[in-house]
Design a protein around this motif. Structure first.
Motif, mmCIF file in Angstrom:
data_model
loop_
_atom_site.group_PDB
_atom_site.id
_atom_site.type_symbol
_atom_site.label_atom_id
_atom_site.label_comp_id
_atom_site.label_asym_id
_atom_site.label_seq_id
_atom_site.Cartn_x
_atom_site.Cartn_y
_atom_site.Cartn_z
ATOM 1 N N ALA A 172 -55.207 39.055 58.642
ATOM 2 C CA ALA A 172 -55.193 38.901 57.186
ATOM 3 C C ALA A 172 -53.794 39.027 56.602
ATOM 4 O O ALA A 172 -53.397 38.236 55.735
ATOM 5 N N VAL A 173 -53.030 40.038 57.051
ATOM 6 C CA VAL A 173 -51.741 40.302 56.417
ATOM 7 C C VAL A 173 -50.738 39.180 56.646
ATOM 8 O O VAL A 173 -49.744 39.078 55.930
ATOM 9 N N ARG A 174 -50.986 38.323 57.639
ATOM 10 C CA ARG A 174 -50.091 37.186 57.856
ATOM 11 C C ARG A 174 -50.418 36.023 56.936
ATOM 12 O O ARG A 174 -49.646 35.067 56.841
ATOM 13 N N ARG A 175 -51.573 36.086 56.247
ATOM 14 C CA ARG A 175 -52.035 34.920 55.492
ATOM 15 C C ARG A 175 -52.185 35.158 53.991
ATOM 16 O O ARG A 175 -52.272 34.200 53.238
ATOM 17 N N ILE A 176 -52.255 36.417 53.575
ATOM 18 C CA ILE A 176 -52.368 36.700 52.143
ATOM 19 C C ILE A 176 -51.304 37.707 51.751
ATOM 20 O O ILE A 176 -50.740 38.403 52.607
ATOM 21 N N SER A 177 -51.044 37.819 50.459
ATOM 22 C CA SER A 177 -49.997 38.711 49.976
ATOM 23 C C SER A 177 -50.387 40.170 50.171
ATOM 24 O O SER A 177 -51.573 40.516 50.231
ATOM 25 N N ALA A 203 -56.726 26.847 52.705
ATOM 26 C CA ALA A 203 -57.729 27.220 53.705
ATOM 27 C C ALA A 203 -57.275 28.452 54.480
ATOM 28 O O ALA A 203 -58.078 29.336 54.798
ATOM 29 N N ASP A 204 -55.969 28.526 54.781
ATOM 30 C CA ASP A 204 -55.425 29.673 55.503
ATOM 31 C C ASP A 204 -55.549 30.949 54.671
ATOM 32 O O ASP A 204 -55.921 32.004 55.192
ATOM 33 N N GLY A 219 -57.740 34.239 55.482
ATOM 34 C CA GLY A 219 -57.121 35.557 55.463
ATOM 35 C C GLY A 219 -57.836 36.510 54.526
ATOM 36 O O GLY A 219 -58.007 37.695 54.836
ATOM 37 N N THR A 220 -58.260 35.993 53.367
ATOM 38 C CA THR A 220 -58.978 36.835 52.406
ATOM 39 C C THR A 220 -60.301 37.315 52.979
ATOM 40 O O THR A 220 -60.643 38.502 52.867
ATOM 41 N N TRP A 221 -61.047 36.411 53.595
ATOM 42 C CA TRP A 221 -62.330 36.803 54.184
ATOM 43 C C TRP A 221 -62.127 37.772 55.352
ATOM 44 O O TRP A 221 -62.939 38.686 55.555
ATOM 45 N N ALA A 222 -61.042 37.589 56.112
ATOM 46 C CA ALA A 222 -60.746 38.517 57.205
ATOM 47 C C ALA A 222 -60.464 39.910 56.647
ATOM 48 O O ALA A 222 -60.927 40.921 57.200
ATOM 49 N N ALA A 223 -59.704 39.978 55.538
ATOM 50 C CA ALA A 223 -59.409 41.273 54.923
ATOM 51 C C ALA A 223 -60.683 41.922 54.392
ATOM 52 O O ALA A 223 -60.910 43.123 54.584
ATOM 53 N N VAL A 224 -61.523 41.135 53.711
ATOM 54 C CA VAL A 224 -62.779 41.664 53.179
ATOM 55 C C VAL A 224 -63.643 42.206 54.314
ATOM 56 O O VAL A 224 -64.177 43.324 54.251
ATOM 57 N N GLY A 225 -63.776 41.425 55.381
ATOM 58 C CA GLY A 225 -64.574 41.865 56.521
ATOM 59 C C GLY A 225 -64.029 43.135 57.150
ATOM 60 O O GLY A 225 -64.790 44.046 57.519
#
Length: 310
Positions: free
Chosen positions: A243-248, A7-8, A12-18
């Motif tokens: 985002a950067v704290r949650r995805i690679s 879920a995290d 994070g992915t959706w935050a990066a996309v946004g």
């Protein structure tokens, strides 16, 4: 990976996309401010984003957040001062370019940026490139050279945007502070002199934010857009930090190309900027370089996973 972890990552992915979508469609916003001189837009952008980010940091970290961050860290102070000047230059050039009809070239700059980051990593951080990474840099260089020769002039806007944002990235990488706090410190350094320039321009009737004597000002709608420029500036940076704290970083790097792709499409199809075959060849080289770069990154990350799990 646990349900919570998945879920995290999804958030994070959706935050990066946004974030990258917001940066991609930003030319539409700055185009609404075409009547305002680019320098005035940057000044307002600095002031209103500084107030917004400072308010957020006071809420999150307490009213002494600035003192706590900089206490006993003289190196961090000058690094964030320099990074603040660089990002302000980047903002100013970008806004001027958008409103001067160079959206396609700004997109080229942000397509080049990830590849330039690789070169900067070699020159300043002593990182080593894999053969395909060298190939991607060489192909991109051919594209820039082609655009320079065939387009008739050096694509200085694209290069200046890529270089300034690339060096900014190096400084922020070396400055051990999170993205939002770093933006807050950068804004704090710039806030007083920038506010002084704004107040001076308003008092002399050249600011336009407030009506003055015979000058009616920009009007309520433009003033509201200038105030909201602080949110347009800060919100994507907050989303990026989330985002950067949650995805690679590999995922972030791949999603990063959303922004210049949208900028390119807006430049060609919304603002009807010229895009002939000569430019297409140059951009095709940049896109091929990015494809090689992305393919190599994905292949390398897949090879590392079994080793990390062993």
């Amino acid at each position: 990976m646990s349900v919570h972890g998945r879920a995290d990552v999804a958030r994070g992915t959706w935050a990066a996309v946004g974030t990258f979508v917001l940066w991609g469609v930003a030319p539409l916003y700055w185009h609404l401010l075409k009547a305002v001189p680019p320098l005035q837009i940057v000044l307002h952008r600095v002031v209103w984003s500084a107030l917004l980010v400072a308010g957020f940091l006071v809420w999150r970290d307490g009213r002494h957040w600035l003192r706590d961050v900089l206490a006993g860290q003289p190196r961090l102070r000058w690094m964030l001062l320099l990074s603040g000047l660089l990002i302000s230059f980047n903002w100013g050039l970008y806004i001027w370019a958008v409103n001067a009809g160079h959206v396609v070239e700004t997109a080229l700059g942000y397509f080049i940026n990830p590849l330039l980051n690789v070169v900067i990593g070699v020159l300043f951080l002593r990182e080593r490139l894999r053969p395909l990474q060298w190939a991607s840099v060489a192909i991109a260089a051919v594209g820039v050279l082609w655009l320079t020769v065939r387009y008739g002039q050096f694509p200085w806007i694209a290069i200046a945007l890529a270089v300034s944002f690339g060096i900014y990235g190096v400084l922020r990488k070396l400055a051990h502070v999170d993205s939002v706090t770093g933006l807050g410190v950068e804004s704090a350094y710039l806030f007083v002199p920038v506010l002084g320039v704004l107040l001076w321009s308003e008092s002399h009737g050249t600011g336009g934010f407030l009506p003055h004597a015979d000058a009616p000002g920009y009007g309520l709608a433009i003033d509201a857009l200038l105030v909201l420029s602080g949110l347009v500036t800060a919100l994507p940076l907050v989303g990026f930090a989330y985002a950067v704290r949650r995805i690679s970083l590999t995922s972030v790097g791949l999603l990063q190309f959303i922004a210049p792709t949208l900028q390119f499409l807006i430049g060609v199809f919304v603002f009807a900027e010229p895009f002939d075959r000569s430019r297409l060849v140059g951009f095709a080289c940049i896109w091929l370089a990015l494809a090689v770069f992305v393919a190599d990154s994905i292949h390398h990350s897949r090879r590392l996973r079994p080793a990390e799990l062993a």
